[in-house]
Design a protein around this motif. Structure first.
Motif: not given
Lengths: 112, 115
Positions: A38-56, B91-94, B110-115
């Motif tokens: 989402e904008p301004g957020e870190g990625p959120v894991l939905l799924v991990t696939v590890v085996t060829g042909g795998e369907v989740k 945008f820095y992400i850990c 973290t949204r870093l803005t350097v002015v």
């Protein structure tokens, strides 16, 4: 250099439609992960696939890992406005933990 | 589930100053954490791997003297952007993982803005 080509880059559809996002590479990955960001957020894991042909399946989302572990797809059935967001695929090379190779993402917009 | 907390979420600083970003694993221990950078409309790029009790491993092209990483405990890694310049604005992400095939949990960025 490993690359993940993700397509389409943008997708705007009506509520109820189906869609598929593709992630392709010439490289083999030990696992492939799908995230939603989402904008301004870190990625959120939905799924991990590890085996060829795998369907989740995750409710209306179906993830598939190619037989050769070079590609993957995300299919959403009957999309809803709540599915709107940035979807990222990321491949991991088993020899380099944490060095995820990210696709550029698919920005999905589902209109009511 | 695994939770990674990142702070601050937004920071504005003047050119030439340093900024510290914290990444904490709240309910698990992480011997390894990862720092990414994301430019607008671009993908996430791994900057460095933070190793508890030892030096971080930097990706090619990332200046280790500019992006200082400290991983002093099993639940905390910090990234300090030293002598920040406007081109460091990003945008820095850990992230961290509780184990193989579990995927990675990302901080909120973290949204870093350097002015």
């Amino acid at each position: 250099t490993q690359l993940l080509e993700q397509s389409p880059q943008f997708l705007s559809i009506q509520e109820g439609e189906n869609l598929t996002v593709y992630c392709n590479s010439s490289s083999v990955f030990s696992s492939l992960q799908w995230y939603r960001q989402e904008p301004g957020e870190g990625p959120v894991l939905l799924v991990t696939v590890v085996t060829g042909g795998e369907v989740k399946k995750l409710k209306r989302l179906t993830f598939q890992f190619g037989d050769a572990r070079k590609d993957s797809s995300l299919h959403i059935t009957a999309a809803q406005p709540g599915d709107t967001g940035l979807y990222l695929c990321a491949g991991e090379n088993g020899g380099s933990q944490g060095n995820l190779i990210f696709g550029k993402g698919t920005k999905l917009s589902v209109k009511p | 589930g695994a939770v990674v907390s990142q702070h601050p979420s937004r920071v504005i600083c003047k050119s030439g100053t340093s900024v510290k970003i914290e990444c904490r694993s709240l309910d698990f221990q992480a011997t390894t954490m990862f720092w990414y950078r994301q430019f607008p409309k671009k993908s996430l790029m791994l900057m460095a791997t933070s190793n508890e009790g030892s030096k971080a491993t930097y990706e090619q092209g990332v200046e280790k003297d500019k992006f200082l990483i400290n991983h002093a405990s099993l639940t905390l890694s910090t990234l300090t952007v030293t002598s920040a310049h406007p081109e460091d604005s990003s945008f820095y992400i850990c992230s961290a993982s509780i184990g193989a095939s579990y995927g990675y949990t990302f901080g909120s960025g973290t949204r870093l803005t350097v002015v």
